[in-house]
Design a protein around this motif. Structure first.
Motif, PDB file in Angstrom:
ATOM      1  N   CYS A  60      -9.841   2.845  -1.451  1.00  0.00           N
ATOM      2  CA  CYS A  60     -10.314   2.355  -0.890  1.00  0.00           C
ATOM      3  C   CYS A  60     -10.729   2.843   0.708  1.00  0.00           C
ATOM      4  O   CYS A  60     -12.344   2.024   0.653  1.00  0.00           O
ATOM      5  CB  CYS A  60      -9.580   0.750  -0.896  1.00  0.00           C
ATOM      6  SG  CYS A  60      -9.127  -0.541  -3.296  1.00  0.00           S
ATOM      7  N   LYS A  97      -5.326   1.762  -1.766  1.00  0.00           N
ATOM      8  CA  LYS A  97      -5.591   1.750  -0.765  1.00  0.00           C
ATOM      9  C   LYS A  97      -5.989   2.923  -0.212  1.00  0.00           C
ATOM     10  O   LYS A  97      -7.440   2.693   0.491  1.00  0.00           O
ATOM     11  CB  LYS A  97      -4.535   1.498   0.726  1.00  0.00           C
ATOM     12  CG  LYS A  97      -3.700  -0.319   0.304  1.00  0.00           C
ATOM     13  CD  LYS A  97      -2.490  -0.308   1.399  1.00  0.00           C
ATOM     14  CE  LYS A  97      -2.058  -1.908   1.788  1.00  0.00           C
ATOM     15  NZ  LYS A  97      -1.373  -1.929   2.334  1.00  0.00           N
ATOM     16  N   SER A 134      -8.010  -3.087   3.022  1.00  0.00           N
ATOM     17  CA  SER A 134      -6.633  -1.913   2.566  1.00  0.00           C
ATOM     18  C   SER A 134      -5.681  -2.227   3.667  1.00  0.00           C
ATOM     19  O   SER A 134      -5.006  -1.128   4.284  1.00  0.00           O
ATOM     20  CB  SER A 134      -8.108  -0.588   2.171  1.00  0.00           C
ATOM     21  OG  SER A 134      -8.087  -1.021   1.125  1.00  0.00           O
ATOM     22  N   LEU A 186      -4.960  -5.658  -3.454  1.00  0.00           N
ATOM     23  CA  LEU A 186      -4.539  -5.738  -2.157  1.00  0.00           C
ATOM     24  C   LEU A 186      -4.060  -6.695  -1.338  1.00  0.00           C
ATOM     25  O   LEU A 186      -3.499  -6.304  -0.592  1.00  0.00           O
ATOM     26  CB  LEU A 186      -6.246  -4.820  -1.762  1.00  0.00           C
ATOM     27  CG  LEU A 186      -5.939  -3.106  -2.364  1.00  0.00           C
ATOM     28  CD1 LEU A 186      -7.393  -2.660  -1.576  1.00  0.00           C
ATOM     29  CD2 LEU A 186      -5.060  -2.280  -1.517  1.00  0.00           C
TER      30      LEU A 186
END
Length: 314
Positions: free
Chosen positions: A63, A60, A246, A80
């Motif tokens: 991203c 995360k 994310s 995700l």
């Protein structure tokens, strides 16, 4: 002289911020200068993907900070969004199960004539989603009475342009719709963030919208609930959706701000609210990528943090 979309002071502060926080090494800077931007980022992602299991927190964070390379985006999004587990050795098996469920739903909607055999693929996938949710009509999000069809269908249309595998399209659309459903209680905060940032970044546009009572006609709920699907082009959207997947739906507020600011010239010429609505409904194609890039730049400047980790979960 004034800048188009940010004040001079804001621009200077942002430049100072970028200089103070730029921690990229010489090689990364070199790659960017010669047109190979993203090489180091791709290597970093590949290192994360070699871990067993994958560290979703690190994924995360990656991203949120970078744009996901197109070659890995489908897989990263599926992890995700909990379509696939963090254990790469299980990906094939889990995807086989997802495919079987997809095939069962497809067989059912065709068997019971919920959809004709020559129906558009978007409609077929939508009927499958309704069946899985045991609904015959599109349910409304209870907090806003917004039709889930206006979320699922635009998202499917965008995903069909991005990916050939309809199994992936179905599961990604289903999961992104769940993100939006869970986001409904946060919509007032997203709208408040939009108003606050617009006033700060472009006071002239903000004041003009207030003066002609046009702030209320901006289709913020629609923009947020379809995650700008059908509003921005597919290539631009993927950068925004990297952040949404994310757990940072607040990026949508920044996208709305930059969309309005990018159209500032026509908005300032508008004398009535209906003219503003027409203006923001006709976005020049060449502006769409600018909106996405500037939205991410602005979002990163203000901290680039996940809004609510639970929003990205089903």
């Amino acid at each position: 002289m004034t800048l188009n979309y940010i004040s001079v002071n804001s621009y200077k502060n942002r430049l100072h911020h970028c200089k103070m926080t730029d921690e990229r090494n010489f090689r990364s800077s070199y790659y960017e200068k010669v047109g190979c931007r993203g090489v180091e980022e791709k290597k970093s992602l590949e290192i994360l993907m070699k871990e067993k299991p994958w560290d979703k927190v690190k994924l995360k964070q990656f991203c949120l900070r970078f744009t996901v390379p197109a070659a890995y985006r489908n897989l990263v999004w599926k992890v995700l969004l909990d379509i696939l587990p963090v254990y790469p050795d299980s990906h094939q098996f889990v995807m086989e199960q997802r495919t079987e469920q997809y095939q069962d739903l497809l067989y059912a909607v065709e068997k019971f004539d919920f959809v004709s055999t020559d129906a558009p693929r978007t409609q077929v996938l939508f009927e499958m989603w309704l069946l899985e949710n045991e609904e015959r009509k599109p349910p409304l999000f209870p907090e806003t009475n917004f039709s889930s069809a206006e979320t699922f269908i635009p998202i499917v249309n965008t995903l069909l342009e991005l990916y050939d595998d309809e199994v992936d399209v179905y599961w990604l659309a289903k999961s992104l719709t769940d993100v939006v459903r869970n986001m409904q209680r946060e919509l007032p905060k997203l709208k408040e963030a939009f108003i606050t940032m617009l006033e700060k970044e472009d006071g002239d546009v903000f004041n003009h919208l207030v003066d002609i009572n046009a702030m209320e006609v901006l289709p913020l709920t629609k923009w947020f609930n379809c995650c700008f699907a059908g509003i921005l082009d597919d290539t631009s959207l993927t950068k925004i959706w990297d952040k949404v997947c994310s757990g940072a739906p607040k990026i949508l507020s920044f996208a709305a701000v930059m969309l309005v600011i990018t159209l500032r010239r026509n908005i300032l010429r508008s004398k009535h609210s209906d003219e503003v609505l027409k203006c923001v409904s006709q976005i020049p194609e060449q502006c769409e990528e600018v909106v996405a890039n500037k939205a991410i730049e602005l979002w990163q400047y203000y901290g680039a943090q996940p809004q609510n980790d639970t929003l990205a979960k089903k």
